[in-house]
Write an enzyme that holds these catalytic residues in place. Structure first.
Site, PDB file in Angstrom:
ATOM      1  N   TYR A   6      -6.339  16.799 -17.280  1.00 34.82           N
ATOM      2  CA  TYR A   6      -5.499  17.621 -17.016  1.00 34.82           C
ATOM      3  C   TYR A   6      -4.291  17.799 -18.028  1.00 34.82           C
ATOM      4  O   TYR A   6      -3.905  16.980 -18.553  1.00 34.82           O
ATOM      5  CB  TYR A   6      -4.849  17.392 -15.811  1.00 34.82           C
ATOM      6  CG  TYR A   6      -5.670  17.721 -14.398  1.00 34.82           C
ATOM      7  CD1 TYR A   6      -6.149  19.094 -14.236  1.00 34.82           C
ATOM      8  CD2 TYR A   6      -5.805  16.858 -13.491  1.00 34.82           C
ATOM      9  CE1 TYR A   6      -6.887  19.443 -13.263  1.00 34.82           C
ATOM     10  CE2 TYR A   6      -6.919  16.916 -12.441  1.00 34.82           C
ATOM     11  CZ  TYR A   6      -7.317  18.606 -12.470  1.00 34.82           C
ATOM     12  OH  TYR A   6      -7.921  18.602 -11.159  1.00 34.82           O
ATOM     13  N   LYS A  39       5.806  -7.172   5.718  1.00 37.27           N
ATOM     14  CA  LYS A  39       6.063  -5.712   6.134  1.00 37.27           C
ATOM     15  C   LYS A  39       5.325  -4.706   5.249  1.00 37.27           C
ATOM     16  O   LYS A  39       4.396  -5.237   4.273  1.00 37.27           O
ATOM     17  CB  LYS A  39       7.552  -5.425   5.827  1.00 37.27           C
ATOM     18  CG  LYS A  39       8.006  -5.712   4.458  1.00 37.27           C
ATOM     19  CD  LYS A  39       9.586  -5.692   4.271  1.00 37.27           C
ATOM     20  CE  LYS A  39       9.793  -5.896   2.892  1.00 37.27           C
ATOM     21  NZ  LYS A  39      11.417  -6.152   2.831  1.00 37.27           N
TER      22      LYS A  39
HETATM   23  C1  LIG Z   1      11.268  -7.653   2.189  1.00 39.11           C
HETATM   24  C2  LIG Z   1      12.486  -8.485   2.354  1.00 39.11           C
HETATM   25  C3  LIG Z   1      12.176  -9.876   2.131  1.00 39.11           C
HETATM   26  C4  LIG Z   1      11.275 -10.498   1.069  1.00 39.11           C
HETATM   27  O1  LIG Z   1      11.480  -9.765  -0.177  1.00 39.11           O
HETATM   28  P1  LIG Z   1      10.448 -10.191  -1.482  1.00 39.11           P
HETATM   29  O2  LIG Z   1      11.353  -9.891  -2.574  1.00 39.11           O
HETATM   30  O3  LIG Z   1       9.306  -9.621  -1.190  1.00 39.11           O
HETATM   31  O4  LIG Z   1      10.583 -11.695  -1.306  1.00 39.11           O
HETATM   32  C5  LIG Z   1      13.186 -10.807   2.690  1.00 39.11           C
HETATM   33  N1  LIG Z   1      14.325 -10.423   3.447  1.00 39.11           N
HETATM   34  C6  LIG Z   1      14.152  -9.096   3.936  1.00 39.11           C
HETATM   35  C7  LIG Z   1      15.321  -9.039   4.715  1.00 39.11           C
HETATM   36  C8  LIG Z   1      13.422  -8.169   3.374  1.00 39.11           C
HETATM   37  O5  LIG Z   1      13.743  -6.981   4.097  1.00 39.11           O
END
Ligand SMILES: *Cc1c(COP(=O)(O)O)cnc(C)c1O
Length: 363
Positions: A260, A35
């Protein structure tokens, strides 16, 4: 000259990390979570490098579309499920699995026109209290899904952990994770279907949660969210190096202030380097003075405020740093977890935040 700011993606590290996950969960199938554009590493690039994964997990149908367009043929799971009836046709067209976490989705599936059956992953809420059916509604949801001709016969049962990065040696002593595992087991007792519980932290530290499917994201990119531990501490290799160059080196007098809001005062006459990177590239503005950075391979620190296009760097201790010297913001030699710590966030947010003007290369 092109802006020298680049993110180098180490595809060999991605493959190494997948094999590490397989070693740790030898009896599980691996869904590589890609994702948010592969945690900022590039969706198609990551999916190709992780071609050995058993499935991919995405958060948006548009990402599933991109994966299919790139020729990825493994199962793909839409982790947050679909939103409206029209999505059902897209799931079918792309042959994409969906999470089912809410009654509204059950109803949409029940009213969907006949067509190719969709594989559903029934999501339980065992204590994260974000998405999922409460334990007492799981058996009913499972029965309704299993009865549908629009749904593939065997429903997969899933759960998401809130605190799997807290192990038995942590102050919480893993309480939340053990409670979630127990609730999951009770709510699914007697229900048919494969189970999927483990995210990265559970792959690395909760072997009893491995079951039929594990769903690592961060670990595949070589990152850890376990307090005080980097990916390397678990045998993982960082998959991204963020780098740029010094575009200016200036001698600044004692008592002068940098950047800044003039927040940082030179304690002595000193060289200050200016690197071509800032929050406009995705480097966190929240990174305070003292955040580590490498110049010509030597560790030094950010000074002053990070601005949109530039940052200023303490060159005491790097006496031969010149204009053009390489600057590493994170990578195998400087764990991104250290920058995240300094900026008050987690490594995932940093790699996800790299912006489009940064050049991506593989290497
Ligand atoms: C993002 C996600 C994962 C992976 O999580 P990590 O901590 O990156 O391993 C697994 N399952 C779901 C439902 C997620 O949303």
């Amino acid at each position: 000259m092109a802006r020298p700011t680049s993110a180098t993606i180490h595809t060999d590290a991605l493959r190494h990390n997948l094999s590490q996950v397989r070693q740790r969960a030898p009896n599980s199938r691996v869904m590589a979570v890609v994702k948010a554009d592969g945690y900022g590493h590039g969706l198609e690039r990551v999916a190709r490098a992780l071609g050995g994964a058993d499935a991919f997990g995405v958060a948006a149908l548009s990402d599933a579309e991109r994966l299919r367009a790139a020729g990825i043929s493994q199962p793909i799971l839409l982790l947050s499920g679909f939103d409206e009836p029209e999505d059902i046709a897209r799931l079918r067209g792309l042959n994409v699995d969906t999470a089912v976490h809410h009654h509204s989705q059950l109803e949409m599936l029940e009213q969907a026109p006949a067509g190719d059956p969709i594989r559903c992953w029934l999501k339980l809420d065992t204590g994260m209290h974000r998405l999922g059916f409460a334990p007492e509604h799981v058996a009913d949801a499972h029965a309704r899904l299993s009865a549908l001709r629009t749904v593939v016969g065997e429903v997969v049962l899933m759960n998401h952990f809130a605190s799997s990065d807290e192990y038995d040696d942590s102050p919480s002593n893993g309480r939340q994770t053990r409670l979630q595992m127990r609730l999951f087991e009770q709510a699914t007792a007697g229900l048919a279907g494969a189970r999927s519980l483990a995210n990265s932290a559970a792959v690395l530290g909760w072997p009893e949660a491995h079951t039929e499917w594990v769903r690592p994201g961060g670990a595949l990119y070589g990152m850890s969210v376990v307090d005080g531990r980097t990916g390397a501490d678990f045998g993982l290799r960082p998959a991204m190096t963020l780098s740029t160059r010094l575009i200016s080196v200036n001698r600044i007098r004692k008592g002068e202030r940098i950047g800044y809001a003039a927040t940082w005062e030179c304690p002595e006459d000193m060289d200050v380097g200016v690197a071509a990177i800032g929050y406009g590239d995705g480097y966190p503005r929240a990174a305070p003075a003292g955040t580590p950075v490498l110049v010509a391979g030597q560790e030094t620190q950010v000074i002053g405020r990070v601005s949109m296009d530039l940052m200023t760097i303490d060159l005491r201790g790097v006496p031969d740093a010149r204009v053009g010297a390489p600057v590493t913001l994170w990578g195998p030699e400087l764990p991104v977890e250290r920058i995240a710590d300094a900026a008050g966030t987690i490594s995932y947010e940093l790699t996800c935040s790299i912006t489009r003007r940064v050049r991506f290369v593989e290497g």
